[in-house]
Design a protein around this motif. Structure first.
Motif, short mmCIF file in Angstrom:
data_model
loop_
_atom_site.label_atom_id
_atom_site.label_comp_id
_atom_site.label_asym_id
_atom_site.label_seq_id
_atom_site.Cartn_x
_atom_site.Cartn_y
_atom_site.Cartn_z
N TRP A 16 0.85 -1.18 0.00
CA TRP A 16 0.00 0.00 0.00
C TRP A 16 0.90 1.24 0.00
CZ3 TRP A 16 -0.85 4.45 2.62
CH2 TRP A 16 -2.05 5.10 2.38
N ARG A 309 1.64 10.00 -10.36
CA ARG A 309 1.09 11.23 -10.95
C ARG A 309 1.51 12.41 -10.09
NH1 ARG A 309 -4.87 9.01 -10.29
NH2 ARG A 309 -3.61 7.15 -10.55
N ARG A 324 3.61 7.78 -3.67
CA ARG A 324 2.32 8.34 -4.05
C ARG A 324 1.72 7.43 -5.10
NH1 ARG A 324 -0.24 13.44 -6.67
NH2 ARG A 324 -2.23 12.41 -7.02
N ASP A 327 -4.67 8.37 -5.19
CA ASP A 327 -4.95 9.50 -4.32
C ASP A 327 -4.36 9.31 -2.93
OD1 ASP A 327 -5.89 11.86 -5.07
OD2 ASP A 327 -7.99 11.50 -4.53
N ALA A 328 -3.42 8.41 -2.80
CA ALA A 328 -2.88 8.11 -1.47
C ALA A 328 -1.37 8.28 -1.42
CB ALA A 328 -3.26 6.69 -1.06
N VAL A 329 -0.88 8.63 -0.25
CA VAL A 329 0.55 8.85 -0.04
C VAL A 329 0.98 8.08 1.21
CG1 VAL A 329 2.36 10.56 0.44
CG2 VAL A 329 0.44 11.17 -1.05
N LEU A 330 2.12 7.42 1.13
CA LEU A 330 2.71 6.75 2.29
C LEU A 330 4.10 7.31 2.54
CD1 LEU A 330 3.01 4.32 4.37
CD2 LEU A 330 4.12 3.11 2.47
N VAL A 340 3.51 -1.61 7.23
CA VAL A 340 2.52 -0.97 6.36
C VAL A 340 1.20 -1.73 6.42
CG1 VAL A 340 1.97 -0.48 3.94
CG2 VAL A 340 4.22 0.11 4.86
N ILE A 343 -0.96 -0.22 8.95
CA ILE A 343 -1.51 1.06 8.50
C ILE A 343 -2.75 0.81 7.63
CG2 ILE A 343 -1.06 2.83 6.74
CD1 ILE A 343 0.11 3.90 9.07
N ARG A 346 -5.78 0.32 9.58
CA ARG A 346 -6.31 1.59 10.07
C ARG A 346 -7.06 2.33 8.96
NH1 ARG A 346 -3.25 4.97 13.58
NH2 ARG A 346 -5.13 6.18 13.19
N ILE A 347 -6.48 2.31 7.76
CA ILE A 347 -7.11 3.01 6.65
C ILE A 347 -8.43 2.36 6.29
CG2 ILE A 347 -6.87 3.44 4.16
CD1 ILE A 347 -3.89 4.08 4.86
N LYS A 350 -10.86 3.72 8.74
CA LYS A 350 -11.05 5.18 8.75
C LYS A 350 -11.38 5.74 7.37
CE LYS A 350 -8.88 9.04 11.13
NZ LYS A 350 -7.61 9.64 11.55
N TYR A 351 -10.70 5.26 6.35
CA TYR A 351 -10.89 5.77 4.98
C TYR A 351 -11.05 4.59 4.03
CZ TYR A 351 -8.72 9.79 7.29
OH TYR A 351 -8.40 10.80 8.15
N GLU A 353 -12.39 3.97 1.39
CA GLU A 353 -12.25 4.19 -0.06
C GLU A 353 -10.80 4.17 -0.52
OE1 GLU A 353 -13.01 6.30 2.21
OE2 GLU A 353 -12.48 8.38 1.73
N HIS A 354 -9.87 4.30 0.42
CA HIS A 354 -8.46 4.33 0.03
C HIS A 354 -7.71 3.04 0.39
CE1 HIS A 354 -8.75 8.47 -1.17
NE2 HIS A 354 -9.16 8.85 0.01
N ILE B 296 -3.30 9.92 8.45
CA ILE B 296 -3.03 8.96 9.52
C ILE B 296 -1.56 9.11 9.90
CG2 ILE B 296 -2.67 6.51 10.00
CD1 ILE B 296 -5.25 5.93 8.56
N ASP B 298 0.91 7.36 12.48
CA ASP B 298 1.06 6.27 13.43
C ASP B 298 2.46 6.31 14.03
OD1 ASP B 298 -1.25 4.86 13.70
OD2 ASP B 298 -0.39 2.96 13.04
N GLY B 310 -7.36 13.05 -0.99
CA GLY B 310 -6.77 11.72 -0.81
C GLY B 310 -6.38 11.51 0.63
N VAL B 311 -5.66 10.45 0.89
CA VAL B 311 -5.22 10.17 2.24
C VAL B 311 -3.70 10.13 2.28
CG1 VAL B 311 -5.30 7.65 2.00
CG2 VAL B 311 -5.59 8.65 4.24
N VAL B 312 -3.15 10.64 3.38
CA VAL B 312 -1.70 10.60 3.58
C VAL B 312 -1.45 9.81 4.85
CG1 VAL B 312 0.39 11.93 4.05
CG2 VAL B 312 -1.29 12.80 2.41
N ALA B 313 -0.68 8.73 4.74
CA ALA B 313 -0.36 7.90 5.90
C ALA B 313 1.12 8.02 6.20
CB ALA B 313 -0.74 6.44 5.62
N LEU B 315 4.06 6.79 8.95
CA LEU B 315 4.30 5.76 9.96
C LEU B 315 5.70 5.90 10.52
CD1 LEU B 315 4.03 2.87 11.28
CD2 LEU B 315 4.76 1.96 9.08
N ARG B 324 0.69 17.28 1.22
CA ARG B 324 0.11 17.01 -0.08
C ARG B 324 -0.82 18.15 -0.40
NH1 ARG B 324 -3.54 12.87 -3.07
NH2 ARG B 324 -3.94 14.26 -4.81
#
Lengths: 355, 355
Positions: A16, A309, A324, A327-330, A340, A343, A346-347, A350-351, A353-354, B296, B298, B310-313, B315, B324
């Motif tokens: 993820w 993107r 990235r 629509d998500a960033v780690l 991960v 995480i 948790r997502i 909480k979210y 859709e992501h 998020i 953590d 979007g979501v930013v995680a 950790l 973002r």
């Protein structure tokens, strides 16, 4: 004839945000050489004809599985209605191959590992195919460990099989993922290999073992395949899967096998289990950075940065993973990329859709 | 009557990716209380009528400047055809205010600073307004330093002005941003204040000083304002700006002033110059984390994480900034957020669409 079965039913969340519920690791292009499943199939291309390559995967992943893109005949794509771990997946392929080639030697390979030394790998596989045909034994590919990894299963070698110069051994035992201390002991002993998850067998012996140790699996496929090629087959298969237990080849078959061979190899194997192992596999660039996409990494060391993107700018960071995707960033330290998974849980809550 | 001039012509890149070429810091909602310019105007609301609040800003930023959203009369929005630093901006406002209120006391305030102690701030400004009206002197708001900052200009106090209990001083000198050693010396001496950039004056004295030190600026606005309220005004203003030099109030006016007063204050002022200072201003949450949007974090400490979609995680990270905004992502250590400027230059050349 020799056949290759690529086991692509896995799902996983450790990549993820690149991997999502609907896009497992084997369908990701992690190394820049295309989806891992395509890279896996390409790896075997010089060894067997395209018609002898089979893919076993989940029906849920059908969107990622075009036979054209995979380079295999449509009939060689075997879709499981539900995931049941590796033993049923291989039994499915064995039943299909058996209709054409009941004496086949089969290489069963994970779809989502990377190999650095392709030439060495192919040479080891060729040797393993010959040995399997000749011996009739189950054979596993062992990987010479380079460090006391705790994330892999291990294989303990016993006596040499055949002339010691051949470098083939009997398996003494399979060991689960060890703790750090045990892993160090394994490494020191010099007798342990990493379990690559790749193994070979001859079809008659495989079917005999399946009959002996997992008779319900054997029976389910025998039943369904009576309708093979007929309109009733999909329904029969779905029905069969309802009764099939979830069991791995290691636990369901190999553990009961009195004589298994192991061929130790140093072929730059990496299971690419986490962002960290991807970095280890690829991280030989300037300052140890691995960068994909529109990325700026200024004054960074040993970072893995990916963007599918937009632009990602990383300044003055060491030993981190920044990904990235969609629509998500780690962002996390390389050393914690195993976490991960957590995480993602948790997502999910909480979210969703992501996730 | 008292008037407030909010100087909103600045541009800056240190809040990339939130700030872009077309969206300067004063138009960002960094603290969660709305755009900084709106927060600034609101800060003065109890002190002067809305009709006495003026905004001087760049024509290029017109899209961010709706008088309704700012809560000021449309005529109080003064758009500069080009940026010429603070002296012309204040001279512009002075000319406009002078038409209505030639004896006005004017508070000129940056549009993009934050104040933690609103009540204390308003009380200091009230006192400063009274003092300015009475003395006719230029007056600056000094901020009692809390650490040896190298990112701010300093004001050295001289003798007390009036009864020592009033806590008002003559300015001995303005000091540019010091190096670390000088900053420590400033702090130890107890005689230095940070320069808040906020100052007060009485209109007749301001115009007299402008005439003396920047006569071309005075003449340009005098000329243009002969057409004030008439159709030719915009063209006259554009023409005037072509001849106006770029000069700050500090260098163009205050440096020549024999007697300037400073009122030292401890009102939780922060210039929010970088992501780091935003974190310092806001970072009192659990584990020192400041989180905005679908985020998020953590096992993190002292991180600033923002996501506008979007979501930013994040950790296991300490002391980092992760932002973002739109299609861009920034990751850097808090301590290096000054250097974001440099990253933006790289992005301008490599990915101009994201600068």
């Amino acid at each position: 004839m020799d056949h290759v079965v690529v086991m692509a039913g896995g799902s996983g969340t450790r990549f993820w945000p690149e991997s999502r519920a609907r896009r497992a690791k084997q369908f990701l292009d992690l190394t820049g050489n295309g989806p891992m499943i395509v890279e896996t199939i390409r790896r075997f291309a010089p060894l067997v004809p395209a018609g002898n390559v089979w893919v076993v995967a989940g029906e849920k992943d059908r969107a990622h599985l075009s036979p054209e893109a995979l380079g295999i005949p449509p009939g060689n794509l075997l879709l499981e209605p539900e995931g049941r771990n590796t033993a049923p997946a291989v039994a499915f392929a064995a039943a299909a191959i058996g209709r054409r080639d009941p004496e086949a030697v089969v290489v069963a390979s994970p779809a989502d590992h990377a190999i650095g030394d392709l030439k060495g790998f192919r040479s080891v596989i060729r040797k393993s195919m010959r040995l399997t045909r000749k011996s009739g034994c189950f054979l596993t590919l062992g990987i010479r460990p380079t460090h006391p990894a705790t994330g892999y299963g291990y294989i303990e070698r016993g006596e040499p099989y055949g002339p010691p110069a051949d470098g083939v051994f009997r398996v003494r035992r399979f060991a689960e993922k060890p703790d750090a201390k045990t892993a160090r002991r394994f490494l020191r002993s010099g007798r342990f290999e990493w379990n690559s998850g790749l193994f070979l067998f001859r079809l008659p012996e495989f079917q005999r073992r399946l009959e002996a140790h997992l008779p319900e699996v054997r029976a389910a496929f025998d039943g369904a395949f009576r309708l093979a090629g007929k309109p009733g087959f999909p329904a029969a298969l779905r029905k069969a899967y309802r009764s099939i237990p979830s069991v791995s080849v290691d636990h369901g078959l190999l553990e009961h096998e009195p004589e298994i061979l192991v061929v130790p190899a140093s072929v730059g194997w990496n299971d690419i289990g986490t962002w960290r192992s991807l970095h280890e596999f690829l991280g030989h660039g300037e300052a140890g950075n691995v960068l994909f996409g529109d990325v700026i990494a200024d004054d960074c060391r040993n970072v893995l940065v990916r963007s599918d993107r937009g632009v990602v700018a990383v300044l003055g960071m060491d030993d981190v993973v920044v990904v990235r995707s969609g629509d998500a960033v780690l962002v996390c330290p390389r050393s914690r990329s195993e976490e991960v998974k957590g995480i993602v849980d948790r997502i999910k809550s909480k979210y969703p859709e992501h996730a």
